[in-house]
Structure formats: structure tokens, C-alpha cells
Design a protein around this motif. Structure first.
Motif, PDB file in Angstrom:
ATOM      1  N   GLU A  81       0.832  -1.206   0.000  1.00 13.28           N
ATOM      2  CA  GLU A  81       0.000   0.000   0.000  1.00 13.28           C
ATOM      3  C   GLU A  81       0.866   1.255   0.000  1.00 13.28           C
ATOM      4  O   GLU A  81       0.598   2.221  -0.724  1.00 13.28           O
ATOM      5  CB  GLU A  81      -0.931   0.001   1.214  1.00 13.28           C
ATOM      6  N   MET A  82       1.911   1.246   0.814  1.00 13.95           N
ATOM      7  CA  MET A  82       2.785   2.410   0.917  1.00 13.95           C
ATOM      8  C   MET A  82       3.531   2.672  -0.389  1.00 13.95           C
ATOM      9  O   MET A  82       3.578   3.799  -0.886  1.00 13.95           O
ATOM     10  CB  MET A  82       3.791   2.203   2.053  1.00 13.95           C
ATOM     11  N   THR A  83       4.137   1.628  -0.932  1.00 14.77           N
ATOM     12  CA  THR A  83       4.954   1.808  -2.132  1.00 14.77           C
ATOM     13  C   THR A  83       4.085   2.166  -3.337  1.00 14.77           C
ATOM     14  O   THR A  83       4.505   2.957  -4.194  1.00 14.77           O
ATOM     15  CB  THR A  83       5.771   0.538  -2.419  1.00 14.77           C
ATOM     16  N   ARG A  84       2.872   1.618  -3.401  1.00 11.30           N
ATOM     17  CA  ARG A  84       1.980   1.977  -4.495  1.00 11.30           C
ATOM     18  C   ARG A  84       1.649   3.469  -4.447  1.00 11.30           C
ATOM     19  O   ARG A  84       1.680   4.166  -5.466  1.00 11.30           O
ATOM     20  CB  ARG A  84       0.685   1.161  -4.440  1.00 11.30           C
ATOM     21  N   ALA A  85       1.351   3.966  -3.246  1.00 10.40           N
ATOM     22  CA  ALA A  85       1.046   5.383  -3.101  1.00 10.40           C
ATOM     23  C   ALA A  85       2.243   6.240  -3.487  1.00 10.40           C
ATOM     24  O   ALA A  85       2.111   7.269  -4.162  1.00 10.40           O
ATOM     25  CB  ALA A  85       0.627   5.678  -1.667  1.00 10.40           C
ATOM     26  N   HIS A  86       3.429   5.812  -3.062  1.00 10.95           N
ATOM     27  CA  HIS A  86       4.640   6.572  -3.388  1.00 10.95           C
ATOM     28  C   HIS A  86       4.854   6.617  -4.895  1.00 10.95           C
ATOM     29  O   HIS A  86       5.202   7.674  -5.449  1.00 10.95           O
ATOM     30  CB  HIS A  86       5.844   5.939  -2.696  1.00 10.95           C
ATOM     31  N   GLU A  87       4.641   5.504  -5.569  1.00 11.48           N
ATOM     32  CA  GLU A  87       4.816   5.453  -7.017  1.00 11.48           C
ATOM     33  C   GLU A  87       3.805   6.342  -7.738  1.00 11.48           C
ATOM     34  O   GLU A  87       4.063   6.829  -8.843  1.00 11.48           O
ATOM     35  CB  GLU A  87       4.680   4.008  -7.501  1.00 11.48           C
ATOM     36  N   GLN A  88       2.665   6.570  -7.105  1.00  8.86           N
ATOM     37  CA  GLN A  88       1.635   7.436  -7.677  1.00  8.86           C
ATOM     38  C   GLN A  88       1.836   8.906  -7.303  1.00  8.86           C
ATOM     39  O   GLN A  88       1.027   9.753  -7.674  1.00  8.86           O
ATOM     40  CB  GLN A  88       0.251   6.969  -7.217  1.00  8.86           C
ATOM     41  N   GLY A  89       2.908   9.202  -6.568  1.00  4.18           N
ATOM     42  CA  GLY A  89       3.171  10.579  -6.172  1.00  4.18           C
ATOM     43  C   GLY A  89       2.296  11.071  -5.049  1.00  4.18           C
ATOM     44  O   GLY A  89       1.970  12.261  -4.981  1.00  4.18           O
ATOM     45  N   LEU A  90       1.912  10.157  -4.153  1.00  4.47           N
ATOM     46  CA  LEU A  90       1.017  10.504  -3.059  1.00  4.47           C
ATOM     47  C   LEU A  90       1.720  10.392  -1.713  1.00  4.47           C
ATOM     48  O   LEU A  90       2.441   9.427  -1.454  1.00  4.47           O
ATOM     49  CB  LEU A  90      -0.205   9.575  -3.060  1.00  4.47           C
ATOM     50  N   ASP A  91       1.506  11.373  -0.850  1.00  3.89           N
ATOM     51  CA  ASP A  91       1.977  11.279   0.532  1.00  3.89           C
ATOM     52  C   ASP A  91       1.108  10.290   1.303  1.00  3.89           C
ATOM     53  O   ASP A  91      -0.082  10.132   1.021  1.00  3.89           O
ATOM     54  CB  ASP A  91       1.913  12.641   1.230  1.00  3.89           C
ATOM     55  N   VAL A  92       1.708   9.643   2.301  1.00  5.64           N
ATOM     56  CA  VAL A  92       0.991   8.667   3.115  1.00  5.64           C
ATOM     57  C   VAL A  92       1.108   9.026   4.595  1.00  5.64           C
ATOM     58  O   VAL A  92       2.207   9.287   5.083  1.00  5.64           O
ATOM     59  CB  VAL A  92       1.547   7.241   2.901  1.00  5.64           C
ATOM     60  N   ALA A  93      -0.013   9.036   5.285  1.00  3.45           N
ATOM     61  CA  ALA A  93      -0.010   9.128   6.746  1.00  3.45           C
ATOM     62  C   ALA A  93      -0.199   7.712   7.283  1.00  3.45           C
ATOM     63  O   ALA A  93      -1.231   7.086   7.049  1.00  3.45           O
ATOM     64  CB  ALA A  93      -1.139  10.027   7.228  1.00  3.45           C
ATOM     65  N   ARG A  94       0.828   7.213   7.970  1.00  5.22           N
ATOM     66  CA  ARG A  94       0.751   5.866   8.549  1.00  5.22           C
ATOM     67  C   ARG A  94       0.533   6.029  10.045  1.00  5.22           C
ATOM     68  O   ARG A  94       1.468   6.359  10.796  1.00  5.22           O
ATOM     69  CB  ARG A  94       2.051   5.106   8.258  1.00  5.22           C
ATOM     70  N   LEU A  95      -0.696   5.826  10.515  1.00  3.12           N
ATOM     71  CA  LEU A  95      -1.038   6.108  11.902  1.00  3.12           C
ATOM     72  C   LEU A  95      -0.787   4.897  12.796  1.00  3.12           C
ATOM     73  O   LEU A  95      -1.262   3.796  12.519  1.00  3.12           O
ATOM     74  CB  LEU A  95      -2.508   6.522  12.015  1.00  3.12           C
ATOM     75  N   HIS A  96      -0.038   5.126  13.860  1.00  2.61           N
ATOM     76  CA  HIS A  96       0.178   4.120  14.896  1.00  2.61           C
ATOM     77  C   HIS A  96      -0.374   4.668  16.208  1.00  2.61           C
ATOM     78  O   HIS A  96      -0.290   5.869  16.481  1.00  2.61           O
ATOM     79  CB  HIS A  96       1.669   3.817  15.069  1.00  2.61           C
TER      80      HIS A  96
END
Length: 262
Positions: A81-96
Motif C-alpha cells: 500500500e505504501m509503495t503503491r502510493a509513493h509510485e503514484q506521487g502521493l503522501d501517506v499518513a501511517r497512523l500508529h
């Protein structure tokens, strides 16, 4: 995998696209940091740790954001999920939940992002033990009583503890001890610690710290197990052990002493 809305048409305008690991806090939605809230509000993709992250925080995601519950995903699926978003030029908030520096399983995610060449940042959060201490209205480092805090857990149904980090060894210091992920084993935990701290040592179990359904149970190593069992507390709790929980007669800190050179 639970997701909400598409969000693939949203592209960040903040510069280099990164994964941001965000400490979502201990439970109350308003205990997230200002920085963490801004990351949520501006990230077109949000991965969150199931029921441990307040639903109110997800309402702050931008319209059309892709929101993914990672509770039932394995590590490979989360990284995908993270790498797909990165490849699409999207920032990701990964909440812990809590603060990601403690018992968050963030390290193995970062290791794989390093290998993939995907940039990331970390936004700290309020840890569960701090919220629990606030609910108890206690300082965990009291002059002349305890100046050390041990944050640990048990190995039951989890990764084995490293050599020398068993409760008997750690308990010999008699430092204030905070146990995560251990309330289901409250009986053997208290029995093992009683040898070092004494069965009369104060203990507090705080479930769902800072939330509306917070539960606080106070006792000693000798009686807390029965109290926890009677209250039906089985998860999402921290155990705090130490004399600081009831300390009343102790010297004032040197910090504000009139004898301190200023």
C-alpha cells in the motif's frame, strides 16, 4: 482490507512525497500533536492501526482520501500500500497508536522502505504510559523514590524477549515499571515481580487511557490480579508497578530549590 473512497486522483503539493509515521496518541482524538493532525489533513492516503486509532482522526482526512485499515493486513500488504502510493506521487499518513517509538512494529516497515528507496519521516505522539500517568495524576519519577522508568512487555503470544530482559532480572532494580501487552497475564506477571518489589508494592492497571471508557484499577502486587479479573479487563491496558504510585513523603526536587545556584 477495509478502505474508504478512491483517493488516487489526489496528489500532494508539499514537495517530495514521503511516508509519515504518525503517533496518533493513546486514545483521545484531541491528544494527537498539531503536526500529526496536519499530516492527516494533507495526506491523500492514510493507513491506520484498526480500532486502536480514534475514528475521529480519520474524519480529518482530505475528501477522497484512500483510508486503509491495516488491522488484518500482513507486513507485505502494508508495504505494498505504501509503495503503491509513493509510485503514484502521493503522501501517506501511517497512523500508529500512542508513540511509534515504542512497541509499534515501525522498525521493520522502515527497514523495507529503506531497501526500496522510499523516503519517510516520523511524527512522535503521546505514549500510552504518559496518558496513564496523567489519569493517575502521578509523576513516575519522584525524588528519593524512583528516577528510572522501565518500559517493557512479556513474551506471551509475541516476539520472544531478548536474554536478560525477563521480569525477574528487570525487577531487581525496583525502578518504576510499565508493562504493555501484559494484562492478559496479570497473575504470572505480578507473581514474578513480587519477589523483587514485595507483594505490598502499589500497582495500577489503566485500560483505554484517556478515552471516555477508561478504566483505572489500583491495588498491590498481592491483590491486583483478582481486581483486574473481576473488572473484566483483558486488553488495551498498561500495568504500572512502583512505590511512586503512593509516595507522599519525599524530598523536593533540586530543580526549584532555594539552594540551587541560578
Amino acid at each position: 482490507m477495509a478502505s474508504r473512497n478512491a483517493g488516487d486522483d489526489l496528489v500532494s503539493e508539499k514537495g517530495p512525497h514521503v511516508i509519515r509515521f504518525v503517533g496518533a496518541g493513546p486514545g483521545a482524538a484531541d491528544l494527537i500533536t498539531v503536526r500529526g493532525q496536519r499530516v492527516i489533513e494533507t495526506s491523500p492516503v492514510c493507513l491506520y492501526a484498526g480500532s486502536l486509532v480514534p475514528a475521529e482522526l480519520l474524519d480529518r482526512c482530505p475528501p477522497g482520501a484512500r483510508i486503509v485499515d491495516t488491522a488484518n493486513l500482513n507486513l507485505g500488504q502494508i508495504l505494498a500500500e505504501m509503495t503503491r502510493a509513493h509510485e503514484q506521487g502521493l503522501d501517506v499518513a501511517r497512523l500508529h497508536s500512542g508513540d511509534p517509538s515504542v512497541f509499534s512494529a515501525m522498525a521493520e516497515q522502515m527497514r523495507r522502505l529503506d531497501a526500496a528507496g522510499v523516503p519517510y519521516e516520523v511524527v512522535p505522539g503521546v505514549p500510552a504510559f504518559a496518558a496513564a500517568a496523567a489519569s493517575l495524576r502521578r509523576e513516575l519519577t519522584v525524588p528519593g523514590v524512583a528516577q528510572t522508568i522501565i518500559l517493557t512487555r512479556t513474551s506471551e503470544r509475541a516476539t520472544p524477549m531478548p536474554p536478560g530482559e525477563d521480569l525477574t532480572t528487570l525487577g531487581r532494580s525496583r525502578a518504576t515499571m510499565v508493562l504493555h501487552l501484559a494484562v492478559q497475564r496479570i497473575e504470572p506477571v505480578t507473581a514474578e515481580l513480587a519477589g523483587s518489589y514485595g507483594s505490598d508494592c502499589p500497582v495500577a492497571v489503566i485500560a483505554y487511557a484517556s478515552r471516555a471508557d477508561e478504566v483505572i484499577i489500583r491495588g498491590t502486587l498481592g491483590d491486583i490480579s483478582d481486581m483486574v479479573r473481576a473488572a473484566g479487563v483483558k486488553r488495551t491496558a498498561v500495568i504500572i508497578v512502583g512505590r511512586v504510585l503512593t509516595a507522599a513523603q519525599f524530598p523536593d526536587s533540586h530543580l526549584y530549590s532555594v539552594a540551587r545556584a541560578r
